[in-house]
Design an enzyme around this catalytic site. Structure first.
Site, PDB file in Angstrom:
ATOM      1  CB  CYS A   1      27.860  41.144  32.453  1.00  0.00           C
ATOM      2  SG  CYS A   1      28.373  40.000  31.333  1.00  0.00           S
TER       3      CYS A   1
ATOM      4  CG  ASP B   1      22.177  38.999  30.475  1.00  0.00           C
ATOM      5  OD1 ASP B   1      22.914  40.131  30.444  1.00  0.00           O
ATOM      6  OD2 ASP B   1      22.306  38.513  31.515  1.00  0.00           O
TER       7      ASP B   1
ATOM      8  CB  CYS C   1      20.628  36.116  25.569  1.00  0.00           C
ATOM      9  SG  CYS C   1      21.243  36.382  23.811  1.00  0.00           S
ATOM     10  CB  ALA C   2      17.517  32.841  29.086  1.00  0.00           C
TER      11      ALA C   2
ATOM     12  CE  LYS D   1      20.850  39.664  34.080  1.00  0.00           C
ATOM     13  NZ  LYS D   1      21.972  38.702  34.027  1.00  0.00           N
TER      14      LYS D   1
HETATM   15  C1  LIG Z   1      25.358  37.201  29.039  1.00  0.00           C
HETATM   16  S1  LIG Z   1      25.052  35.353  28.834  1.00  0.00           S
HETATM   17  C2  LIG Z   1      23.415  35.234  29.527  1.00  0.00           C
HETATM   18  C3  LIG Z   1      23.435  35.395  31.057  1.00  0.00           C
HETATM   19  C4  LIG Z   1      21.877  35.049  31.629  1.00  0.00           C
HETATM   20  N1  LIG Z   1      20.983  36.064  31.194  1.00  0.00           N
HETATM   21  C5  LIG Z   1      21.605  34.742  33.065  1.00  0.00           C
HETATM   22  O1  LIG Z   1      21.016  35.798  33.608  1.00  0.00           O
HETATM   23  O2  LIG Z   1      21.894  33.747  33.783  1.00  0.00           O
HETATM   24  C6  LIG Z   1      24.598  35.393  27.343  1.00  0.00           C
HETATM   25  C7  LIG Z   1      24.033  34.261  26.532  1.00  0.00           C
HETATM   26  O3  LIG Z   1      23.861  34.624  25.266  1.00  0.00           O
HETATM   27  C8  LIG Z   1      23.788  33.321  24.501  1.00  0.00           C
HETATM   28  N2  LIG Z   1      23.832  33.564  23.131  1.00  0.00           N
HETATM   29  C9  LIG Z   1      24.635  34.073  22.185  1.00  0.00           C
HETATM   30  N3  LIG Z   1      24.356  34.360  20.927  1.00  0.00           N
HETATM   31  C10 LIG Z   1      22.992  33.856  20.980  1.00  0.00           C
HETATM   32  C11 LIG Z   1      22.136  33.667  19.784  1.00  0.00           C
HETATM   33  N4  LIG Z   1      22.590  34.063  18.636  1.00  0.00           N
HETATM   34  N5  LIG Z   1      21.000  33.512  20.105  1.00  0.00           N
HETATM   35  C12 LIG Z   1      20.471  33.162  21.348  1.00  0.00           C
HETATM   36  N6  LIG Z   1      21.394  32.960  22.535  1.00  0.00           N
HETATM   37  C13 LIG Z   1      22.604  33.588  22.245  1.00  0.00           C
HETATM   38  C14 LIG Z   1      24.871  32.663  25.030  1.00  0.00           C
HETATM   39  O4  LIG Z   1      24.620  31.251  24.847  1.00  0.00           O
HETATM   40  C15 LIG Z   1      24.895  32.958  26.594  1.00  0.00           C
HETATM   41  O5  LIG Z   1      24.102  32.126  27.283  1.00  0.00           O
END
Ligand SMILES: C[S@@+](CC[C@H](N)C(=O)[O-])C[C@H]1O[C@@H](n2cnc3c(N)ncnc32)[C@H](O)[C@@H]1O
Length: 432
Positions: free
Chosen positions: A380, A327, A264-265, A270
């Site tokens: 967050c 994350d 979830c990058a 990060k």
């Molecule tokens: C809190 S944000 C991440 C912020 C990021 N880590 C940063 O520091 O910039 C959560 C992320 O989870 C992703 N996400 C949600 N469900 C997901 C899944 N099933 N598999 C992969 N990514 C997922 C979203 O697209 C989103 O970009």
């Protein structure tokens, strides 16, 4: 504290005297109206597309001030108006943005009043007299100091308020609500400690910069980052110090450069920190558009990571990692100062769905950690259900993980002028 946005300067040839200012108010009301009808702040920003840069900044700041103080403004308006205009009419958001400027912004009262009333169009004509009278009353009360005391807790929807009061207590919840009524500071994350120190020594004084973590510098609100020395060179990126703590804490636990999976990058805050610390990073996200931003961020900062576009619930890891950083997607209530529209849109039902997803993602992430490796979980969010409780149930289900003795869990809250964030670092048992 009030917003620092300034009146737009007189603009190009298409604007008659004062027109730009009036259009700015109409666009701010349209932005707020779209959010009242369910759009996110990002989506509603298309209402500002006809404005020039300074008008757009002011309209955005007015809309955000109205959202941050929504409950306070609503309480005040109710004392003047028996029946609020319907939500399809621009009259309601015009009343809100007029009050927001008068009460919470550095906008001269006569401009706030005149331009907001002038922004009333043909469709809102039946409400023009009402808007004029109510805003005049507020301006007068403001001038002579008779505006009733308004409580920032009114800006927090019931489900959030009761949730926070049960976990943080009444006093801290009131302090959190008071902070959320203000715009957030601007934190920059630098590639490393010495880059942050050097930048602060050279440019810090000019922007009231102060150090908030080994790699993070906080600048005066309203600073335009694209104009800062080092932006084009990619020396830093925007990241609140609370969110930045997760990758710093993980790196502190690892024995030098490691194989790290960033789940979830996107958009990559990060990932950039981990790559800058020398780790070999695989960054995975389900959203292609957000991954594109991650790729752009890597390019601008001249850092490298492998990135994968996939659903973490379906993807199969090719091998185990020294560390997995998750994350997780969450209600994002820790970022309410930056995204005050979430106050209107988030719900307990949506949180319940996210909690299920977080538990599923945690279970998968855990399987991809090598024995002796580290699982870092972060959200967050200010909600204990997505943070503390999520990790309690995870540890109950997985006796192969324990909280790391050196750096177990951390909770950041906005009353300390940080975004809200929860993080836990867990060590997997077995051979390291
Ligand atoms: C809190 S944000 C991440 C912020 C990021 N880590 C940063 O520091 O910039 C959560 C992320 O989870 C992703 N996400 C949600 N469900 C997901 C899944 N099933 N598999 C992969 N990514 C997922 C979203 O697209 C989103 O970009």
């Amino acid at each position: 504290m009030s917003s620092q946005a300034q009146e737009p300067r007189k603009t190009g040839k298409h604007h008659h005297k004062g027109r730009g200012k009036t259009n700015t108010r109409r666009a701010a009301a349209a932005l707020l109206g779209a959010i009242m009808r369910g759009k996110t702040l990002d989506e509603a920003r298309d209402k500002l597309s006809d404005l020039n840069d300074s008008e757009r900044n002011l309209a955005d700041a007015i809309g955000q001030a109205a959202l941050r103080h929504y409950g306070e403004i609503e309480d005040l308006l109710k004392s003047y108006i028996k029946k609020m205009p319907p939500k399809q009419s621009l009259a309601k958001p015009l009343l809100f943005i007029g009050a927001a400027q008068l009460l919470y912004m550095n906008v001269p009262a006569h401009a706030a009043l005149h331009e907001t009333v002038a922004a009333t169009g043909r469709r809102e004509q039946p409400y023009r007299g009402l808007i004029n009278a109510v805003l005049r009353n507020i301006a007068r009360a403001q001038e002579i100091g008779t505006v009733p005391a308004l409580d920032p807790l009114a800006n927090i929807p019931d489900w959030l308020r009761t949730n926070w009061q049960a976990f943080y207590g009444a006093e801290k919840t009131a302090a959190i609500a008071a902070t959320l009524a203000n715009p957030p500071p601007l934190d920059l994350c630098f590639k490393n400690t010495s880059a942050a120190r050097d930048w602060l020594a050279q440019h810090g004084a000019q922007y009231e910069g102060q150090s908030v973590s080994p790699t993070h510098i906080r600048l005066a609100e309203g600073t335009n980052i694209t104009k800062l020395a080092g932006f084009t060179e990619g020396d830093f990126w925007v990241q609140n110090a609370a969110a930045g703590d997760m990758a710093l804490a993980l790196t502190a636990l690892l024995d030098g450069p490691a194989e790290v999976l960033d789940l979830c990058a996107a958009p990559g805050g990060k990932t950039l920190q981990l790559a800058a610390a020398g780790h070999r990073v695989t960054a995975l996200d389900i959203s292609k558009t957000r991954l594109q931003r991650l790729a752009n961020n890597l390019k601008r900062t001249n850092l490298s990571a492998e990135w994968v576009s996939a659903d973490a619930l379906e993807w199969v890891a090719p091998a185990a990692y020294d560390a997995v950083l998750l994350d997780a997607p969450c209600t994002a209530t820790g970022t309410l100062r930056r995204h005050p529209d979430l106050l209107r849109h988030r719900s307990a039902a949506a949180m319940a769905k996210l909690m299920k997803l977080q538990a599923e993602l945690l279970a998968r992430a855990a399987d991809w950690v090598k024995p002796g490796g580290v699982l870092a979980y972060g959200v967050c969010s200010l909600q204990p259900q997505e943070g503390e409780a999520q990790i309690d149930s995870f540890l109950e289900a997985r006796d192969d993980f324990t909280l790391d003795a050196a750096a177990p869990t951390k909770r950041f809250t906005p009353d300390n002028n940080m975004d809200g964030f929860y993080l836990a670092l867990m060590r997997k048992g077995g051979e390291g």
